[in-house]
Design a protein around this motif. Structure first.
Motif, PDB file in Angstrom:
ATOM      1  N   GLN A 265       0.840  -1.193   0.000  1.00 54.94           N
ATOM      2  CA  GLN A 265       0.000   0.000   0.000  1.00 54.94           C
ATOM      3  C   GLN A 265       0.877   1.246   0.000  1.00 54.94           C
ATOM      4  O   GLN A 265       2.089   1.172   0.220  1.00 54.94           O
ATOM      5  CB  GLN A 265      -0.942   0.008   1.203  1.00 54.94           C
ATOM      6  CG  GLN A 265      -2.057  -1.031   1.133  1.00 54.94           C
ATOM      7  CD  GLN A 265      -3.032  -0.777   0.017  1.00 54.94           C
ATOM      8  OE1 GLN A 265      -3.493   0.349  -0.181  1.00 54.94           O
ATOM      9  NE2 GLN A 265      -3.369  -1.824  -0.734  1.00 54.94           N
ATOM     10  N   MET A 266       0.227   2.399  -0.231  1.00 54.71           N
ATOM     11  CA  MET A 266       0.974   3.658  -0.319  1.00 54.71           C
ATOM     12  C   MET A 266       0.235   4.768   0.421  1.00 54.71           C
ATOM     13  O   MET A 266      -0.994   4.848   0.369  1.00 54.71           O
ATOM     14  CB  MET A 266       1.162   4.052  -1.784  1.00 54.71           C
ATOM     15  CG  MET A 266       2.108   5.209  -2.010  1.00 54.71           C
ATOM     16  SD  MET A 266       2.537   5.303  -3.769  1.00 54.71           S
ATOM     17  CE  MET A 266       3.794   6.587  -3.741  1.00 54.71           C
ATOM     18  N   VAL A 267       0.977   5.611   1.128  1.00 53.75           N
ATOM     19  CA  VAL A 267       0.439   6.821   1.756  1.00 53.75           C
ATOM     20  C   VAL A 267       1.108   8.001   1.059  1.00 53.75           C
ATOM     21  O   VAL A 267       2.338   8.103   1.034  1.00 53.75           O
ATOM     22  CB  VAL A 267       0.730   6.863   3.270  1.00 53.75           C
ATOM     23  CG1 VAL A 267       0.180   8.163   3.872  1.00 53.75           C
ATOM     24  CG2 VAL A 267       0.105   5.657   3.966  1.00 53.75           C
ATOM     25  N   TYR A 268       0.290   8.885   0.486  1.00 55.41           N
ATOM     26  CA  TYR A 268       0.815   9.964  -0.351  1.00 55.41           C
ATOM     27  C   TYR A 268       1.206  11.192   0.467  1.00 55.41           C
ATOM     28  O   TYR A 268       0.869  11.312   1.647  1.00 55.41           O
ATOM     29  CB  TYR A 268      -0.207  10.342  -1.417  1.00 55.41           C
ATOM     30  CG  TYR A 268      -0.445   9.244  -2.421  1.00 55.41           C
ATOM     31  CD1 TYR A 268       0.344   9.108  -3.546  1.00 55.41           C
ATOM     32  CD2 TYR A 268      -1.470   8.310  -2.220  1.00 55.41           C
ATOM     33  CE1 TYR A 268       0.138   8.091  -4.463  1.00 55.41           C
ATOM     34  CE2 TYR A 268      -1.689   7.291  -3.123  1.00 55.41           C
ATOM     35  CZ  TYR A 268      -0.883   7.180  -4.241  1.00 55.41           C
ATOM     36  OH  TYR A 268      -1.097   6.166  -5.127  1.00 55.41           O
ATOM     37  N   GLN A 269       1.863  12.123  -0.223  1.00 55.26           N
ATOM     38  CA  GLN A 269       2.402  13.316   0.432  1.00 55.26           C
ATOM     39  C   GLN A 269       1.311  14.221   0.977  1.00 55.26           C
ATOM     40  O   GLN A 269       1.374  14.661   2.114  1.00 55.26           O
ATOM     41  CB  GLN A 269       3.270  14.093  -0.560  1.00 55.26           C
ATOM     42  CG  GLN A 269       3.809  15.405  -0.001  1.00 55.26           C
ATOM     43  CD  GLN A 269       4.741  16.101  -0.980  1.00 55.26           C
ATOM     44  OE1 GLN A 269       5.026  15.577  -2.042  1.00 55.26           O
ATOM     45  NE2 GLN A 269       5.229  17.260  -0.625  1.00 55.26           N
ATOM     46  N   SER A 270       0.324  14.526   0.139  1.00 55.13           N
ATOM     47  CA  SER A 270      -0.653  15.547   0.526  1.00 55.13           C
ATOM     48  C   SER A 270      -1.930  14.920   1.083  1.00 55.13           C
ATOM     49  O   SER A 270      -2.670  14.257   0.350  1.00 55.13           O
ATOM     50  CB  SER A 270      -1.015  16.421  -0.676  1.00 55.13           C
ATOM     51  OG  SER A 270      -2.092  17.280  -0.341  1.00 55.13           O
ATOM     52  N   PRO A 271      -2.221  15.136   2.365  1.00 51.51           N
ATOM     53  CA  PRO A 271      -3.480  14.630   2.929  1.00 51.51           C
ATOM     54  C   PRO A 271      -4.693  15.374   2.382  1.00 51.51           C
ATOM     55  O   PRO A 271      -5.824  14.940   2.551  1.00 51.51           O
ATOM     56  CB  PRO A 271      -3.321  14.872   4.434  1.00 51.51           C
ATOM     57  CG  PRO A 271      -2.359  16.012   4.533  1.00 51.51           C
ATOM     58  CD  PRO A 271      -1.428  15.873   3.359  1.00 51.51           C
ATOM     59  N   PHE A 272      -4.456  16.502   1.687  1.00 47.73           N
ATOM     60  CA  PHE A 272      -5.564  17.283   1.136  1.00 47.73           C
ATOM     61  C   PHE A 272      -5.976  16.764  -0.242  1.00 47.73           C
ATOM     62  O   PHE A 272      -7.124  16.887  -0.645  1.00 47.73           O
ATOM     63  CB  PHE A 272      -5.178  18.765   1.053  1.00 47.73           C
ATOM     64  CG  PHE A 272      -4.831  19.353   2.385  1.00 47.73           C
ATOM     65  CD1 PHE A 272      -5.819  19.804   3.238  1.00 47.73           C
ATOM     66  CD2 PHE A 272      -3.515  19.417   2.804  1.00 47.73           C
ATOM     67  CE1 PHE A 272      -5.507  20.322   4.485  1.00 47.73           C
ATOM     68  CE2 PHE A 272      -3.186  19.929   4.050  1.00 47.73           C
ATOM     69  CZ  PHE A 272      -4.183  20.383   4.890  1.00 47.73           C
TER      70      PHE A 272
END
Length: 553
Positions: free
Chosen positions: A387-394
């Motif tokens: 899985q991946m968690v991206y830079q921008s939470p927005f």
């Protein structure tokens, strides 16, 4: 609370001491339904030509509202309830939109935080960098085009002529940010407002950009108002610092005085939350203890991985080697940090490992099996384990979906459980990332940046993966929230045995969170090994430059 105007600690005989910008007792509220939300309450500050002032504070403290008021960019539901804003002798709160258009982009340059949403996706980058010069009739098209290439070179982009002819989607996040900085500086404005201007940049490019801004400050007397969550940057680069909390100024004064002897306990809390560059000692001890108990097997391996891209016609280079014979190993329960300049190949390497992009050559092994050519059903099954968690939470959360829908989305996609089971799992995941379960029906715009990133992490954990890529997952967060997210990631790793690939330009985060580190430049892996060893005894000049460029409190 009204702050006392700040003392000028940097004035010299040849520097004007009269303020270019004066904000006095500014009060701003927002009409939200039938409620009036007070966002800024009695903020005062002043900024003279040739000064740099940083505003620091957590998300929601009112920093951006202050700078939006200064630029006349408040949303329609905003109400200025009192105070004044004067710039270059003018009362800015009395300007109409036509007068504002003459000021914005020419006398006031703006560097936004979000590079993804600030560039037109269907226009070439060079045209957008040159646009302020054309709008304000400061250059003809040919001169502006040449100036754009010069500015892109200054901002640290490789192959600037080719980059000017590319579109934003062909740029990494850091490359987009550099192009925005180039555009803001194009007209040599009197005031530069910079909203987290270097949060997407590695430390060497950050230093290069800030050195250039300081050059403008010293040579042309440009004033800089900067919003930042990087307290080291604020301490090292600012003449003055204003600390905001819940719409009020809680600390203000000369940068060194505020950072070394803060008058507010809140400022001390922020300082204590900054990642420590010597934290790798604790990580090194922990990994040694694990190794003594059991032999830790590799989960991810790359062997001579290569990725070559074709470049657009018209430039001097025909191809770009984004990943050049990368060899690395990530063991179970281990964190590998990949650091390097924007455009160095970090994200490309991660995308190839996740099988979101195809390598030109080389191998990827996952849990001992070659997955380089896996496709179809086998690839879909593999996706559950990565899985991946991206830079921008927005940008990474669908604004039309509530938290239950967002977190359950992977479960629905892979047909895991029925609706009731998926809702139960979503609640469990909220609890796992330390969010109250009563938020489950909320939407992303009702959450802070830190809360959104926790939701993104919960979604990434829904399918119980073994391997998680964190692509600049904490760079958009202020230091106190960043510290919470790093602690959460560490706890989850311990509980679930997760392996992380952490893409970051923040070497403090690397020291605090990574067991091993890979340093990449122009696609080549210059150094690779235990974090403590590389931080203590860097072998390449580039790694030494990275470490030397880290801002310090």
């Amino acid at each position: 609370m009204t702050a006392t105007p700040l003392a000028d600690t940097t004035a010299s005989a040849d520097r004007p001491t009269e303020p270019l910008l004066e904000v006095d007792d500014l009060r701003v509220a927002f009409q939200v339904g039938d409620k009036l939300v007070h966002a800024v309450q009695g903020v005062s500050l002043d900024l003279a030509p040739g000064e740099i002032l940083s505003i620091v504070g957590e998300s929601g403290s009112g920093k951006s509202t202050v700078v939006n008021a200064i630029q006349g960019l408040l949303s329609p539901n905003a109400k200025i309830q009192g105070g004044s804003v004067r710039f270059d002798g003018r009362d800015m709160l009395r300007l109409n939109e036509s007068q504002w258009r003459e000021v914005r982009g020419k006398d006031i340059g703006f560097i936004p935080q979000d590079p993804a949403g600030s560039l037109n996706p269907v226009r070439k980058v060079g045209i957008q960098v040159a646009e302020p010069l054309l709008i304000h009739h400061l250059a003809d098209r040919k001169t502006a085009t040449n100036k754009a290439v010069e500015l892109l070179t200054m901002s640290g982009l490789t192959h600037p002529e080719e980059r000017a002819n590319q579109y934003p989607f062909q740029f990494s996040g850091g490359m987009k940010q550099r192009s925005l900085i180039a555009g803001a500086l194009s007209t040599s404005p009197k005031l530069i407002i910079a909203d987290e201007p270097t949060s997407a940049l590695d430390v060497t490019v950050q230093k290069q950009i800030l050195d250039y801004i300081e050059q403008l400050v010293q040579e042309l007397g440009v004033a800089v108002l900067m919003i930042t969550h990087d307290l080291g940057l604020a301490a090292e680069r600012s003449d003055k610092v204003v600390v905001m909390r819940k719409g009020e100024v809680v600390d203000a004064g000369p940068a060194r005085a505020v950072m070394s002897s803060p008058s507010a306990s809140y400022t001390r809390t922020l300082i204590d939350a900054v990642p420590k560059m010597d934290a790798f000692d604790t990580r090194a001890t922990r990994i040694r203890e694990v190794e003594e108990v059991e032999e830790v097997a590799p989960l991810v391996e790359t062997r001579d991985l290569v990725k070559i891209f074709d470049l657009p016609r018209g430039g001097s280079a025909k191809t770009l080697t984004a990943v050049d014979h990368a060899n690395l190993t990530i063991r179970r329960g281990e964190t590998l940090a990949v650091v390097g300049e924007s455009g160095s190949g970090k994200s490309t390497l991660a995308r190839i490992i996740l099988r979101l992009d195809e390598p030109t050559s080389g191998q990827i092994l996952f849990d001992g099996k070659d997955i380089t050519k896996v496709d179809g059903r086998a690839l879909r099954k593999l996706r559950q384990r990565m899985q991946m968690v991206y830079q921008s939470p927005f940008d990474s959360l669908n604004p039309r979906m509530n938290l239950q829908q967002i977190i359950s989305e992977p479960l629905k996609s892979f047909k895991v459980g029925d609706a009731a089971e998926q809702k139960k799992r979503a609640r469990e995941l909220l609890d796992q990332v330390s969010l109250p379960s009563n938020l489950i029906d909320r939407f992303p715009d009702e959450l802070s940046g830190g809360q959104r990133q926790r939701v993104a992490i919960a979604r990434a954990l829904a399918l119980e993966p073994e391997f998680v890529v964190l692509d600049e997952a904490v760079s958009a967060l202020d230091v106190s929230v960043q510290a919470q997210i790093l602690k959460l990631l560490d706890e989850l790793q311990g509980e679930l045995g997760l392996s992380y690939l952490f893409i970051t330009h923040d070497l403090g985060v690397v020291a605090e969170s990574a067991d091993t580190v890979a340093v990449i430049q122009h696609g080549k892996m210059l150094e690779y090994g235990p974090t403590a060893e590389i931080f203590r005894h860097p072998q390449s000049d580039y790694t030494r430059k990275l470490l030397d460029a880290v801002p310090s409190l």
